[in-house]
Design a protein around this motif. Structure first.
Motif, PDB file in Angstrom:
ATOM      1  N   SER A 147      -1.920  67.926 -14.847  1.00 28.89           N
ATOM      2  CA  SER A 147      -2.899  66.983 -14.314  1.00 28.89           C
ATOM      3  C   SER A 147      -2.837  66.949 -12.792  1.00 28.89           C
ATOM      4  CB  SER A 147      -2.634  65.579 -14.871  1.00 28.89           C
ATOM      5  OG  SER A 147      -3.466  64.612 -14.272  1.00 28.89           O
ATOM      6  N   THR A 148      -3.965  66.569 -12.190  1.00 26.67           N
ATOM      7  CA  THR A 148      -3.991  66.358 -10.741  1.00 26.67           C
ATOM      8  C   THR A 148      -3.465  64.985 -10.361  1.00 26.67           C
ATOM      9  OG1 THR A 148      -6.280  65.572 -10.919  1.00 26.67           O
ATOM     10  CG2 THR A 148      -5.955  67.908 -10.341  1.00 26.67           C
ATOM     11  N   LEU A 149      -3.390  64.061 -11.305  1.00 24.49           N
ATOM     12  CA  LEU A 149      -3.042  62.675 -10.998  1.00 24.49           C
ATOM     13  C   LEU A 149      -1.653  62.563 -10.371  1.00 24.49           C
ATOM     14  CD1 LEU A 149      -4.352  60.802 -14.157  1.00 24.49           C
ATOM     15  CD2 LEU A 149      -5.229  60.579 -11.828  1.00 24.49           C
ATOM     16  N   GLY A 150      -1.606  61.907  -9.230  1.00 18.81           N
ATOM     17  CA  GLY A 150      -0.334  61.592  -8.598  1.00 18.81           C
ATOM     18  C   GLY A 150       0.297  62.712  -7.808  1.00 18.81           C
ATOM     19  N   GLY A 151      -0.270  63.910  -7.867  1.00 18.52           N
ATOM     20  CA  GLY A 151       0.321  65.029  -7.155  1.00 18.52           C
ATOM     21  C   GLY A 151      -0.360  65.293  -5.825  1.00 18.52           C
ATOM     22  N   ASP A 152       0.350  65.929  -4.918  1.00 17.19           N
ATOM     23  CA  ASP A 152      -0.205  66.264  -3.605  1.00 17.19           C
ATOM     24  C   ASP A 152      -1.389  67.209  -3.759  1.00 17.19           C
ATOM     25  OD1 ASP A 152      -0.318  66.624  -0.711  1.00 17.19           O
ATOM     26  OD2 ASP A 152       0.513  68.616  -1.108  1.00 17.19           O
ATOM     27  N   GLN A 153      -2.512  66.866  -3.131  1.00 15.53           N
ATOM     28  CA  GLN A 153      -3.714  67.684  -3.207  1.00 15.53           C
ATOM     29  C   GLN A 153      -4.192  68.092  -1.813  1.00 15.53           C
ATOM     30  OE1 GLN A 153      -4.953  68.977  -5.882  1.00 15.53           O
ATOM     31  NE2 GLN A 153      -3.616  67.876  -7.302  1.00 15.53           N
ATOM     32  N   SER A 154      -3.283  68.174  -0.865  1.00 19.21           N
ATOM     33  CA  SER A 154      -3.678  68.614   0.468  1.00 19.21           C
ATOM     34  C   SER A 154      -4.213  70.032   0.393  1.00 19.21           C
ATOM     35  CB  SER A 154      -2.478  68.556   1.421  1.00 19.21           C
ATOM     36  OG  SER A 154      -1.398  69.329   0.928  1.00 19.21           O
ATOM     37  N   GLY A 155      -5.363  70.262   1.021  1.00 20.95           N
ATOM     38  CA  GLY A 155      -6.015  71.562   0.999  1.00 20.95           C
ATOM     39  C   GLY A 155      -6.899  71.797  -0.207  1.00 20.95           C
ATOM     40  N   SER A 156      -6.933  70.833  -1.136  1.00 17.03           N
ATOM     41  CA  SER A 156      -7.770  70.957  -2.329  1.00 17.03           C
ATOM     42  C   SER A 156      -9.177  70.429  -2.056  1.00 17.03           C
ATOM     43  CB  SER A 156      -7.149  70.187  -3.502  1.00 17.03           C
ATOM     44  OG  SER A 156      -5.869  70.670  -3.815  1.00 17.03           O
ATOM     45  N   ASN A 157     -10.110  70.761  -2.941  1.00 15.37           N
ATOM     46  CA  ASN A 157     -11.469  70.240  -2.789  1.00 15.37           C
ATOM     47  C   ASN A 157     -12.147  70.132  -4.150  1.00 15.37           C
ATOM     48  OD1 ASN A 157     -12.033  73.323  -2.787  1.00 15.37           O
ATOM     49  ND2 ASN A 157     -14.084  72.404  -2.936  1.00 15.37           N
ATOM     50  N   PHE A 158     -13.129  69.239  -4.225  1.00  9.06           N
ATOM     51  CA  PHE A 158     -14.000  69.128  -5.396  1.00  9.06           C
ATOM     52  C   PHE A 158     -15.376  68.755  -4.881  1.00  9.06           C
ATOM     53  CE2 PHE A 158     -16.143  67.460  -9.029  1.00  9.06           C
ATOM     54  CZ  PHE A 158     -15.598  68.103 -10.131  1.00  9.06           C
ATOM     55  N   GLU A 159     -16.381  69.533  -5.243  1.00 12.48           N
ATOM     56  CA  GLU A 159     -17.724  69.304  -4.716  1.00 12.48           C
ATOM     57  C   GLU A 159     -18.768  69.518  -5.804  1.00 12.48           C
ATOM     58  OE1 GLU A 159     -20.585  70.781  -0.996  1.00 12.48           O
ATOM     59  OE2 GLU A 159     -18.842  71.976  -1.599  1.00 12.48           O
ATOM     60  N   ILE A 160     -19.666  68.556  -5.947  1.00 15.85           N
ATOM     61  CA  ILE A 160     -20.859  68.737  -6.771  1.00 15.85           C
ATOM     62  C   ILE A 160     -21.954  69.273  -5.855  1.00 15.85           C
ATOM     63  CG2 ILE A 160     -22.656  67.587  -8.112  1.00 15.85           C
ATOM     64  CD1 ILE A 160     -20.584  65.625  -9.105  1.00 15.85           C
ATOM     65  N   THR A 161     -22.452  70.459  -6.154  1.00 18.31           N
ATOM     66  CA  THR A 161     -23.478  71.099  -5.320  1.00 18.31           C
ATOM     67  C   THR A 161     -24.869  70.989  -5.926  1.00 18.31           C
ATOM     68  OG1 THR A 161     -23.028  73.242  -6.374  1.00 18.31           O
ATOM     69  CG2 THR A 161     -21.818  72.722  -4.346  1.00 18.31           C
ATOM     70  N   ASN A 184     -18.057  73.367  -7.206  1.00 17.32           N
ATOM     71  CA  ASN A 184     -16.882  74.203  -6.998  1.00 17.32           C
ATOM     72  C   ASN A 184     -15.659  73.322  -6.737  1.00 17.32           C
ATOM     73  OD1 ASN A 184     -16.858  73.756  -3.947  1.00 17.32           O
ATOM     74  ND2 ASN A 184     -18.841  74.745  -4.214  1.00 17.32           N
ATOM     75  N   PHE A 185     -14.478  73.913  -6.892  1.00 22.85           N
ATOM     76  CA  PHE A 185     -13.257  73.124  -6.738  1.00 22.85           C
ATOM     77  C   PHE A 185     -12.061  74.033  -6.504  1.00 22.85           C
ATOM     78  CE2 PHE A 185     -13.469  74.313 -11.147  1.00 22.85           C
ATOM     79  CZ  PHE A 185     -12.160  74.461 -11.573  1.00 22.85           C
ATOM     80  N   SER A 186     -11.025  73.438  -5.951  1.00 22.40           N
ATOM     81  CA  SER A 186      -9.684  74.029  -5.892  1.00 22.40           C
ATOM     82  C   SER A 186      -8.694  72.878  -6.002  1.00 22.40           C
ATOM     83  CB  SER A 186      -9.474  74.815  -4.589  1.00 22.40           C
ATOM     84  OG  SER A 186      -9.524  73.944  -3.466  1.00 22.40           O
ATOM     85  N   LEU A 187      -7.520  73.148  -6.556  1.00 24.56           N
ATOM     86  CA  LEU A 187      -6.602  72.038  -6.821  1.00 24.56           C
ATOM     87  C   LEU A 187      -5.221  72.539  -7.204  1.00 24.56           C
ATOM     88  CD1 LEU A 187      -6.402  72.151 -10.147  1.00 24.56           C
ATOM     89  CD2 LEU A 187      -8.593  70.990  -9.985  1.00 24.56           C
ATOM     90  N   LYS A 188      -4.315  71.569  -7.307  1.00 21.96           N
ATOM     91  CA  LYS A 188      -2.977  71.815  -7.850  1.00 21.96           C
ATOM     92  C   LYS A 188      -2.804  70.924  -9.073  1.00 21.96           C
ATOM     93  CE  LYS A 188      -1.211  72.495  -3.147  1.00 21.96           C
ATOM     94  NZ  LYS A 188      -2.437  71.963  -2.487  1.00 21.96           N
ATOM     95  N   LEU A 189      -2.311  71.525 -10.151  1.00 12.79           N
ATOM     96  CA  LEU A 189      -2.057  70.815 -11.398  1.00 12.79           C
ATOM     97  C   LEU A 189      -0.558  70.705 -11.623  1.00 12.79           C
ATOM     98  CD1 LEU A 189      -4.715  72.705 -13.497  1.00 12.79           C
ATOM     99  CD2 LEU A 189      -4.756  70.229 -13.134  1.00 12.79           C
ATOM    100  N   TYR A 190      -0.111  69.499 -11.969  1.00 15.10           N
ATOM    101  CA  TYR A 190       1.312  69.225 -12.136  1.00 15.10           C
ATOM    102  C   TYR A 190       1.622  68.957 -13.607  1.00 15.10           C
ATOM    103  CZ  TYR A 190       1.228  68.761  -7.077  1.00 15.10           C
ATOM    104  OH  TYR A 190       1.067  69.007  -5.731  1.00 15.10           O
ATOM    105  N   ASN A 191       2.658  69.622 -14.115  1.00 12.80           N
ATOM    106  CA  ASN A 191       3.093  69.388 -15.482  1.00 12.80           C
ATOM    107  C   ASN A 191       3.476  67.914 -15.641  1.00 12.80           C
ATOM    108  OD1 ASN A 191       4.857  69.236 -17.863  1.00 12.80           O
ATOM    109  ND2 ASN A 191       4.809  71.468 -17.837  1.00 12.80           N
ATOM    110  N   THR A 192       2.894  67.257 -16.648  1.00 15.29           N
ATOM    111  CA  THR A 192       3.108  65.814 -16.795  1.00 15.29           C
ATOM    112  C   THR A 192       4.544  65.474 -17.193  1.00 15.29           C
ATOM    113  OG1 THR A 192       2.298  65.928 -19.080  1.00 15.29           O
ATOM    114  CG2 THR A 192       0.692  65.364 -17.358  1.00 15.29           C
ATOM    115  N   GLU A 193       5.305  66.451 -17.703  1.00 17.70           N
ATOM    116  CA  GLU A 193       6.704  66.227 -18.065  1.00 17.70           C
ATOM    117  C   GLU A 193       7.664  66.756 -17.009  1.00 17.70           C
ATOM    118  OE1 GLU A 193       7.626  64.483 -20.675  1.00 17.70           O
ATOM    119  OE2 GLU A 193       5.521  64.204 -21.265  1.00 17.70           O
TER     120      GLU A 193
END
Length: 213
Positions: A147-161, A184-193
């Motif tokens: 999940s993206t929740l709670g994790g660092d997302q510096s440099g990430s993006n999410f855009e509805i075009t 389009n989007f870019s992100l980091k996903l963190y294992n919830t466990e």
């Protein structure tokens, strides 16, 4: 809720032609291309649409003053070949229960063309209003989630075009309320466990019909 409508998730290109797909999510996971979706020309089901909670019935009944609705959309593999990834986007508190107009009236305007921040919390009472979270499982038959929740997302993006009204109307009656979202989007996903287990998605694209149920 699953909505059926087929495609190949082993596409060697991360940049796909939107017009070839009814819906899809694509990109590169740690540099490896993926496409999860349903091609226009497919004759069998590959990925279904995954909806969750896109209505007012529960949340605003419990929290009429300070609650909000999270609208979710994603893709899930055909049950005949289920041991494959699924991914979904959650739009946090896009409707606030105290609004003067109903959720149905405001639904088509809830997803404007814009850049969106990634949410810190998806709580329906005090979550990150107007933000987005993303969840991912590499194998839909195994309880392993990122999940993206709670994790660092510096440099990430999410855009509805592109955000297009695709309501189904019969005579004077609206049969289905729906908005086709592309972006389009870019992100980091963190294992919830295990938050040290991180997946990075780059060059992400999506075409998804968000439906009010």
């Amino acid at each position: 809720m699953f909505s059926a409508c087929s495609s190949d998730d082993s596409n060697s290109e991360s940049d796909v032609n939107n017009d070839d797909y009814l819906y899809f999510i694509s990109g590169k996971i740690n540099g490896e291309p993926f496409v999860y979706g349903q091609k226009e020309t497919a004759t069998t089901l590959d990925y279904s649409l995954l909806f969750s909670g896109n209505s007012i019935t529960t949340t605003c009944a419990y929290y009429p003053d300070n609650g909000g609705l999270n609208y979710a959309i994603g893709v899930y593999p055909n049950f005949d070949n289920e041991a494959r990834p699924n991914m979904s986007f959650d739009f946090i508190r896009m409707y606030l229960c105290g609004s003067e107009d109903s959720a149905a009236q405001m639904f088509n305007d809830a997803f404007p063309i814009s850049s969106y921040d990634y949410a810190i919390s998806d709580n329906v009472v005090n979550g990150s209003t107007g933000d987005v979270s993303v969840s991912y499982s590499p194998d839909s038959t195994v309880e392993e989630w990122y999940s993206t929740l709670g994790g660092d997302q510096s440099g990430s993006n999410f855009e509805i075009t592109s955000s297009t009204n695709t309501n189904v109307i019969f005579g004077a009656q609206t049969i289905e309320i729906s908005q086709l979202l592309e972006g389009n989007f870019s992100l980091k996903l963190y294992n919830t466990e295990n938050p040290t287990d991180v997946i990075e998605i780059t060059e992400g694209q999506f075409k998804l019909p968000m439906t009010f149920d």
